[in-house]
Design an enzyme around this catalytic site. Structure first.
Site, short mmCIF file in Angstrom:
data_model
loop_
_atom_site.label_atom_id
_atom_site.label_comp_id
_atom_site.label_asym_id
_atom_site.label_seq_id
_atom_site.Cartn_x
_atom_site.Cartn_y
_atom_site.Cartn_z
N ASP A 1 0.88 -1.18 0.00
CA ASP A 1 0.00 0.00 0.00
C ASP A 1 0.91 1.22 0.00
OD1 ASP A 1 -1.92 2.09 0.88
OD2 ASP A 1 -3.24 0.39 1.31
N TYR B 1 -14.18 6.62 -13.16
CA TYR B 1 -13.88 5.59 -12.15
C TYR B 1 -14.50 4.25 -12.55
CZ TYR B 1 -14.57 2.79 -7.95
OH TYR B 1 -14.61 1.73 -7.06
N ASP C 1 4.12 1.86 -4.23
CA ASP C 1 3.09 2.14 -5.23
C ASP C 1 2.94 0.93 -6.14
OD1 ASP C 1 1.84 3.29 -7.74
OD2 ASP C 1 1.96 5.11 -6.52
N LYS D 1 -12.84 0.34 -13.75
CA LYS D 1 -13.20 -1.01 -13.27
C LYS D 1 -13.63 -1.89 -14.44
CE LYS D 1 -12.46 -0.19 -8.91
NZ LYS D 1 -11.39 -0.86 -8.17
N LEU E 1 -0.17 4.07 1.09
CA LEU E 1 -0.73 4.88 2.17
C LEU E 1 -1.31 6.21 1.68
CD1 LEU E 1 1.89 4.17 5.00
CD2 LEU E 1 -0.21 2.93 4.47
N SER F 1 -16.87 -3.13 -8.91
CA SER F 1 -17.88 -2.31 -8.25
C SER F 1 -19.21 -2.43 -8.98
CB SER F 1 -17.41 -0.86 -8.28
OG SER F 1 -18.45 0.01 -7.91
#
Ligand code: NAD
Ligand code: WQD
Length: 361
Positions: free
Chosen positions: A31, A157, A62, A161, A33, A129
């Site tokens: 991650d 977005y 990354d 996906k 972060l 999603s």
């Protein structure tokens, strides 16, 4: 053999890492972060107790960093991936679409390249999603939404996906044609909500919350004055849109079921599963449920519709129920109570470490 969890310090990732550890999977997390904190992983280990030994490593990296990924695959023996790392704010994705394509699409390609090169990893579970369906009400008979509902994402977005689903399918097919039995599970989540019942693990996005229940949580602790209800003129029972809110612990458990399934079905190239409850709730249902939990009416005002919102996103989860032998167990009321415990115990999210002496439930 370990499961590599990308985005494992994030909201759904941290809950899934916990379930993996409890199920005796060895876990490696990557991650950067960007939208999370390493404190989440400390709390996951705390909640895992003796099973925290299954947590092998955290890499602050990354997913687009090719050398970093190759180092991880060289240092760890990874046999499957759960891929959460992504940018996920729908509105922002129309403002900086190239960043969304870079992190979500390029990041997935780099990840698959590194996994392919390692030759130990041949399975990926991907966070897709419900947004890939777009407005399912455009087609009669598609509510609740089955997996074979035609896809029609309506924002950058959602399109990331949609493209990644196809990229993964192409990769799996190519590898299988080359005699390498890759497989993949595409999990389409509906609206994840809630927190851990201990009150020490929850959602802590950087910046302002954008989703309904986290906003209501902030209204309840006085950080936001009132909720704006985006439209009360939809053709639903009370005029507000309908969503399928799934407790994050049920969602995390769905990932363990998917990893297990893909391990047991190496003959299956790719599966698509909706992870939802099958039950729709309106915005007013949510306001009432959370107000009941908090013990007072939470302030709201009716505003105009939010661009891009659709009337109804309710899952038909029957395929996952049957094939994964998984179904949601927790209720909306559980999610509200757990969220309330999380926000009242952690008004500053993970920024203050939780005292290790306090026992989780
Ligand atoms: P999150 O932001 O809490 O988690 C994503 C994690 O990925 C964060 O920890 C972030 O720091 C990390 N990350 C972002 N860019 C990265 C990069 N370039 N390299 C490495 N790490 C990176 O989000 P979440 O809600 O836990 O969502 C997890 C996944 O589920 C995402 O792919 C998201 O698109 C998908 N999803 C989420 C929802 C939702 O409503 N939360 C619904 C459907 C699908
Ligand atoms: C829920 C309902 C709003 C905020 C998003 C993404 C989707 C997926 C899940 C990642 C809607 C209403 C909200 C507010 C409101 N994420 N609302 N006032 O839009 O269903 O789904 O998260 O994949 O892709 O689009 O979730 O929580 O934003 O909204 O009235 O301040 O609450 O109109 O009906 P959404 P949400």
């Amino acid at each position: 053999m370990a499961v590599l969890v990308t985005g494992g310090a994030g909201y759904i990732g941290s809950f899934t890492v916990l379930q993996l550890l409890l199920a005796d999977y060895q876990v490696v997390v990557i991650d950067n972060l960007y939208n999370s904190s390493v404190e989440a992983l400390e709390r996951v280990k705390f909640l895992a107790g003796s099973k925290a030994k299954n947590f092998l490593a955290f890499y602050e990296n990354d997913i687009r960093d090719k050398q970093g990924l190759e180092k991880i695959f060289a240092e760890q023996t990874i046999d499957s991936i759960i891929h959460f790392a992504a940018l996920k704010a729908v509105g922002e994705s129309s403002v900086i679409p190239l960043d969304y394509y870079s992190v979500n699409v390029n990041g997935t390609i780099e990840l698959l390249q590194a996994a392919k090169k390692s030759d130990t990893c041949r399975s990926i579970v991907f966070s897709s999603s419900a947004t890939v369906y777009g407005d399912a009400t455009r087609i009669p008979g598609m509510i609740p939404i089955p997996e074979n509902c035609p896809l029609d994402p309506t924002n950058p977005y959602g399109r990331t996906k949609f493209f990644i689903e196809q990229i993964i399918a192409d990769h799996v097919n190519a590898e299988r044609n080359a005699g390498k039995p890759w497989n993949a599970a595409i999990l389409r989540y509906f609206n994840p909500v809630g927190a851990h019942p201990s009150g020490i693990l929850g959602e802590d996005p950087q910046g302002v919350p954008l989703n309904l229940l986290p906003i209501l949580g902030n209204v309840a602790v006085g950080k936001i004055e009132k909720l704006s209800v985006f439209g009360n003129d939809y053709p639903s029972k009370d005029g507000t849109p309908i969503r399928d809110y799934i407790h994050v612990i049920d969602l995390a458990k769905g990932h363990i079921a998917a990893v297990n399934y893909m391990k047991e079905h190496s003959d299956t190239p790719i599966k698509y599963w909706n992870l939802g409850t099958g039950k729709g709730s309106t915005v007013f249902d949510i306001i009432h449920a959370f107000s009941k939990t908090v013990g007072r009416d939470l302030p709201y005002e009716i505003k105009g519709r939010r661009a891009g919102d659709v009337l109804d996103l309710t899952a038909d989860p029957s395929l996952a129920n049957k094939e994964l032998n998984w179904k949601t167990e927790l209720t909306l009321q559980d999610a509200c109570e757990d969220l309330w415990r999380w926000v009242s115990n952690n008004p500053d999210g993970y920024r203050k470490p939780y005292p290790a002496s306090l026992n989780p439930q």
